[in-house]
Design an enzyme around this catalytic site. Structure first.
Site, PDB file in Angstrom:
ATOM      1  N   GLY A  14       0.787  -1.228   0.048  1.00  0.00           N
ATOM      2  CA  GLY A  14       0.006  -0.142   0.045  1.00  0.00           C
ATOM      3  C   GLY A  14       0.904   1.230   0.238  1.00  0.00           C
ATOM      4  O   GLY A  14       2.205   1.307  -0.024  1.00  0.00           O
ATOM      5  N   CYS A 158      -3.063  11.155  11.035  1.00  0.00           N
ATOM      6  CA  CYS A 158      -2.262  12.044  10.344  1.00  0.00           C
ATOM      7  C   CYS A 158      -2.857  13.355  10.248  1.00  0.00           C
ATOM      8  O   CYS A 158      -2.348  14.681  10.376  1.00  0.00           O
ATOM      9  CB  CYS A 158      -2.317  11.842   8.829  1.00  0.00           C
ATOM     10  SG  CYS A 158      -3.745  11.397   8.001  1.00  0.00           S
ATOM     11  N   HIS A 251      -1.340  17.850   4.648  1.00  0.00           N
ATOM     12  CA  HIS A 251      -2.533  18.401   5.376  1.00  0.00           C
ATOM     13  C   HIS A 251      -2.428  19.772   5.971  1.00  0.00           C
ATOM     14  O   HIS A 251      -1.623  20.025   7.101  1.00  0.00           O
ATOM     15  CB  HIS A 251      -2.790  17.334   6.394  1.00  0.00           C
ATOM     16  CG  HIS A 251      -3.200  15.909   6.049  1.00  0.00           C
ATOM     17  ND1 HIS A 251      -3.613  15.643   4.796  1.00  0.00           N
ATOM     18  CD2 HIS A 251      -3.807  14.878   6.698  1.00  0.00           C
ATOM     19  CE1 HIS A 251      -3.789  14.445   4.623  1.00  0.00           C
ATOM     20  NE2 HIS A 251      -4.181  13.961   5.760  1.00  0.00           N
TER      21      HIS A 251
END
Length: 361
Positions: A14, A158, A251
């Site tokens: 992933g 996150c 972010h």
């Protein structure tokens, strides 16, 4: 004979697993000896298992291309081959929780990128610059699990990495209420633009489970150890909105905060710019030299320009202003797959090794 610890990456195919692969390619302390994933990828080379799904901007490292992928559920066999594992596998929470506990009970410490064990009271949720002392709960956890060296430690979600560090630097002024709106990259969902066409020319105002994590996990990070558990802090009260935006990585957060003892703007910026991590953290291979950076420019931080600050392991802030409802508002930014995912996991592992929790079997 190498003195490096042997590492397994569980969930290696992933996006976060791929990031772990890249970060550990030439790591001075750790050597990847096992790549594991789902049964669908087991038994073939890593290059074949990844196929056309390599999502990093750098090439797949040559040293891993022909490594045969293991079945992540072959816990006993993998545990014989490694000193500890990073876990970034994509399963439901209950499966993940059980799998990580299985590795720990096989005396293989788990440094997890997953959320499944974050709410377990004796599992530390680590940001080493902030709450490394929570590693002390590991001894209680090992007693519960009946292990001598096996345990689970996790890195936080996150979405909180951008605003928890700058708020943490201001704790002496006792923050009481926080509103944080996060604008989150598509890599947070493990996707690229090719895999997420619905985000093009669009903003999606929902990320499943994200707001609950964003409001609760900081309280565990700011909590304290009482007996055999970590007890969440009672303050500040946090409310969030988490929004997916058309950005590859990074972010951004718009944060509003009120304090019990209101500091001046100059005092806030001074604390940010002079924040110092504990010495043990500063000496770790992946640690940023300067964790927090405040921009005086009105249009910074910007995701594209500033997400890679300190190799993606630092936090940037800007636009600090007084607010009409809260005391202050500001903007902050973190790299979600580096500080917020694999990089944070590697830093936590380095910290746990430095503290004696990760050793050779």
């Amino acid at each position: 004979m190498s003195n490096k610890l042997k590492v397994g990456i569980i969930g290696a195919t992933g996006m976060v697993g791929q990031r772990f692969v890249c970060l550990l390619e030439n790591h001075p302390w750790f050597e990847v000896s096992v790549l594991a994933a789902s049964k669908n990828s087991a038994g073939i080379t890593y290059k074949e298992a990844v196929g056309d799904r390599w999502k990093m901007t750098t090439p797949l490292p040559e040293k891993y291309k022909n490594m045969i992928v293991k079945d992540a559920f072959e816990v006993e066999e993998i545990s014989r081959m490694v000193d500890f594992v990073f876990c970034a596998i994509s399963l439901n929470k209950e499966q993940t929780k059980l799998l990580e506990e299985d590795y720990a009970r096989h005396e293989t410490p788990v440094i997890s990128n997953n959320s499944a064990n974050r709410n377990v009271e004796d599992v530390p949720v680590l940001i080493p610059e902030i709450n490394g002392v929570h590693a002390n709960i590991i001894e209680s956890q090992k007693k519960r699990l009946g292990t001598k060296r096996g345990f689970i430690a996790v890195k936080p979600n996150c979405s909180i990495q951008s605003y928890v560090p700058p708020i943490n630097a201001l704790m002496e002024y006792e923050p009481q209420t926080i509103l944080a709106c996060t604008y989150q990259a598509i890599s947070g969902a493990g996707k690229t633009f090719k895999e997420c066409p619905e985000i093009l020319d669009n903003v999606i105002p929902f990320i499943g489970g994200e707001e609950e994590k964003s409001e609760n996990e900081p309280l565990k990070i700011w909590g304290g150890i009482e007996g055999t558990r970590i007890v969440n802090a009672k303050n500040p009260v946090i409310t969030t909105q988490c929004i997916r935006v058309p950005v590859t990585n990074g972010h951004l957060a718009a944060v509003y905060v009120s304090f019990k003892k209101k500091p001046s703007k100059e005092e806030i910026i001074n604390l940010w710019n002079n924040f110092e991590a504990p010495e043990v953290v500063l000496n770790l291979p992946s640690a940023p030299k300067k964790f927090l950076k405040y921009f005086t420019e009105e249009n910074r931080p910007q995701t594209n320009l500033d997400r890679d600050y300190e190799n993606g392991m630092g936090i940037t802030m800007g636009r600090l202003r007084e607010d009409k409802i809260f005391d202050y508002k500001f903007v902050c930014l973190s790299h979600n797959t580096l500080r917020g995912a694999a990089g944070g996991g590697v830093l936590s592992a380095e910290y746990l090794k430095a503290c004696g929790y990760l050793t050779k079997k």
